[in-house]
Design a protein around this motif. Structure first.
Motif, PDB file in Angstrom:
ATOM      1  N   GLN A  57       0.815  -1.220   0.000  1.00  0.00           N
ATOM      2  CA  GLN A  57       0.000   0.000   0.000  1.00  0.00           C
ATOM      3  C   GLN A  57       0.848   1.269   0.000  1.00  0.00           C
ATOM      4  O   GLN A  57       0.333   2.358  -0.260  1.00  0.00           O
ATOM      5  N   ALA A  58       2.149   1.136   0.270  1.00  0.00           N
ATOM      6  CA  ALA A  58       3.030   2.306   0.257  1.00  0.00           C
ATOM      7  C   ALA A  58       3.372   2.740  -1.164  1.00  0.00           C
ATOM      8  O   ALA A  58       3.914   3.835  -1.361  1.00  0.00           O
ATOM      9  N   ILE A  59       3.045   1.904  -2.161  1.00  0.00           N
ATOM     10  CA  ILE A  59       3.375   2.211  -3.551  1.00  0.00           C
ATOM     11  C   ILE A  59       2.084   2.465  -4.327  1.00  0.00           C
ATOM     12  O   ILE A  59       1.274   1.557  -4.526  1.00  0.00           O
ATOM     13  N   ASP A  60       1.866   3.712  -4.742  1.00  0.00           N
ATOM     14  CA  ASP A  60       0.718   4.056  -5.579  1.00  0.00           C
ATOM     15  C   ASP A  60       1.072   3.987  -7.056  1.00  0.00           C
ATOM     16  O   ASP A  60       0.300   3.457  -7.855  1.00  0.00           O
ATOM     17  N   ARG A  61       2.245   4.536  -7.397  1.00  0.00           N
ATOM     18  CA  ARG A  61       2.731   4.501  -8.769  1.00  0.00           C
ATOM     19  C   ARG A  61       4.128   3.907  -8.762  1.00  0.00           C
ATOM     20  O   ARG A  61       4.894   4.080  -7.811  1.00  0.00           O
TER      21      ARG A  61
END
Length: 415
Positions: free
Chosen positions: A373-377
Motif C-alpha cells: 500500500q506504500a506504492i501508488d505509482r
C-alpha cells in the motif's frame, strides 16, 4: 555472453561499464521469447567412451584435487556449473554429476546439463567416486545425502581406503530456524558451506558446545557462489535507472502461503500496470515448473484482463530479466540477492510478515521490506532506499574468494 564465466566476486561492480541500452520495447516482446542456452567459454576437456561407461579426461596441475559436484534439478545443476568453472580455473579437476533434467519441466535458468548422467546413489562403488578427493552434494533429499555419506564411508572402510571428503550447503542465504534446519539436514557431512560470515558465526555459536563425538561438520563461508557474480558487460550501470522502465516481479512457487494471496498479488500488479503505463511489468517464475502448469492454481486466462504492459516471462529468461530490469519485487525469492547486488531497487513485500514459512526471515535487516500500500505509482520504486550494505556484505556478498576458501578447507580435511 556466458554466465558461467562471471562467478568470482571481484568488487560489485566498479559500475564502470558502458551504459546499457534501453530495454523497454525489445524486452516486452523480443526478450520474452525462449532463451538460447549460454555458451561456455571454457568448454570441458575432450571426452572418450569406453566399454565401462563414460570417461572424461581433465587436465590438472600437480597437487590438484579431483572434485565431484552432484545436483538433482535445474537450480543445483546451474550452481554446480558455476562452482565447477571456478575450481577448474584454479587447476583442479572438477566434474558435474546429476540426472538428466526432465523435458516435461520448464526452467527460468539457462540450460546446465551435468557432465555425468548419474544420480547420487549411482556413484556408490563407481570408479569416479574411487578417484575423487571430495564430493559436493547439492540435492533436495537430505535422507539421500545421509544414506550416501554413511554407505560411502563404510565401503571405504571395508576396502581399507580413505573416503572422499563430503561437503554440502544450501543454495540460498538463510537465518534462524531455516539455517538450523539446513545444519541438521547436512550434519553427516565433513564440511558445511554457507554464504556469509553471519551464517557461519550463528552456526558456530550453536555447535561450539556440542560433544566431539557428535561429528559436527566444519563450517566455511563461501559467499554467493550459487548466483552469477555480475550481469554481462554493458548491462550494469550506475545511478538512477533511465526510462523506459521495467519492474521484474519474481513469482515463487509456494509463497506467499495464504490462500488467495497469489491472486491478490496479481491483481495489485495489474493495478500498477494500469496506473503506470510508462512502465512494463514482467512476472517471472524463479523456480522450474511443470510445462503448462499455471503459477496460480486453477488459473483461467479468460477470467483475467491484462493490460498490454504486463507480461509473463518465458523459460530461460530469469538472468537476462534481472540484468535489464529497472526495479525488482518479490516476497522472498533468493534471486533478489542478485538484484540487490547488481544495484537494482528492490522491494520485498512486507505484508506477510517475517516468518520462516514465508522465507522472509533471512531478509530481516536488509532495509528492503515495504508494504504494497506504500506504492501508488511504480515511479516510487525508484525512490526506495538502497539495500543495507552491511547486511548484504554479511549475507555473503562480502566474500570474494569462495572457491579458494573451499579448496583450503578441503586440503586441510584431506591431510
Amino acid at each position: 555472453w556466458s554466465w558461467t564465466g562471471q562467478l568470482g566476486q571481484p568488487q560489485l561492480a566498479d559500475l564502470c561499464h558502458p551504459p546499457r541500452r534501453p530495454p523497454h520495447a525489445e524486452q516486452r516482446w523480443g526478450s520474452l521469447q525462449p532463451a538460447k542456452a549460454a555458451q561456455n567459454p571454457h568448454p570441458s576437456a575432450p571426452t572418450s567412451r569406453w566399454a565401462g561407461g563414460l570417461r572424461l579426461v581433465v587436465q590438472v596441475v600437480a597437487g590438484a584435487m579431483t572434485i565431484l559436484l552432484v545436483s538433482d534439478d535445474d537450480h543445483s545443476a546451474f550452481a554446480c556449473q558455476l562452482l565447477a568453472q571456478q575450481l577448474r580455473q584454479g587447476g583442479h579437476a572438477c566434474l558435474t554429476v546429476g540426472p538428466a533434467l526432465s523435458s516435461r519441466r520448464d526452467s527460468p535458468l539457462p540450460a546446465a546439463t551435468p557432465q555425468i548422467p548419474l544420480t547420487l546413489m549411482d556413484l556408490l562403488g563407481h570408479e569416479l567416486l574411487k578417484s575423487a578427493s571430495a564430493v559436493g552434494v547439492f540435492i533436495h533429499r537430505s535422507d539421500y545425502l545421509q544414506r550416501f555419506t554413511h554407505a560411502h564411508r563404510e565401503l571405504a572402510r571395508q576396502r581399507g581406503e580413505r573416503p572422499a571428503v563430503v561437503f554440502s550447503g544450501p543454495l540460498q542465504s538463510s537465518l534462524g530456524d531455516q539455517l538450523v534446519q539446513e545444519l541438521s539436514d547436512r550434519h553427516c557431512c565433513d564440511l558445511l558451506v554457507v554464504p556469509g560470515d553471519r551464517q557461519r558465526r550463528e552456526l558456530e555459536a550453536i555447535t561450539q558446545f556440542w560433544p566431539t563425538t557428535s561429528g559436527t561438520p566444519e563450517i566455511e563461508s563461501m559467499g554467493l557462489w550459487f548466483l552469477p557474480e555480475r550481469p554481462p558487460l554493458g548491462a550494469l550501470s550506475g545511478g538512477t535507472p533511465k526510462p523506459p522502465y521495467t519492474l521484474l516481479a519474481l513469482a515463487q512457487e509456494s509463497i506467499p502461503i495464504q490462500v488467495g494471496a497469489k491472486a491478490q498479488l496479481l491483481r495489485q500488479l495489474i493495478r500498477w500496470a494500469e496506473t503506470s503505463p510508462d512502465w512494463s511489468i514482467v512476472i517471472q517464475r524463479d523456480q522450474s515448473w511443470e510445462r503448462g502448469q499455471p503459477w496460480i492454481a486453477k488459473f483461467e486466462p479468460d477470467d483475467w484482463s491484462f493490460p498490454d504492459n504486463l507480461v509473463f516471462g518465458a523459460p530461460g529468461q530469469l538472468l537476462s530479466q534481472l540484468a535489464s530490469c529497472s526495479a525488482c519485487l518479490s516476497v522472498s525469492s533468493p534471486w533478489t540477492l542478485a538484484a540487490m547486488a547488481w544495484g537494482r531497487p528492490t522491494l520485498l513485500i512486507g505484508d506477510y510478515g517475517i516468518h520462516t514459512d514465508q522465507g522472509t526471515t533471512a531478509f530481516f535487516g536488509s532495509g528492503c521490506m515495504h508494504r504494497l500500500q506504500a506504492i501508488d505509482r511504480l515511479d516510487q520504486l525508484l525512490e526506495l532506499p538502497p539495500v543495507n550494505a552491511f547486511w548484504l556484505q554479511s549475507t555473503g556478498w562480502g566474500v570474494h574468494d569462495g572457491a579458494k576458501r573451499l579448496i583450503r578447507r578441503l586440503e586441510a580435511l584431506i591431510r
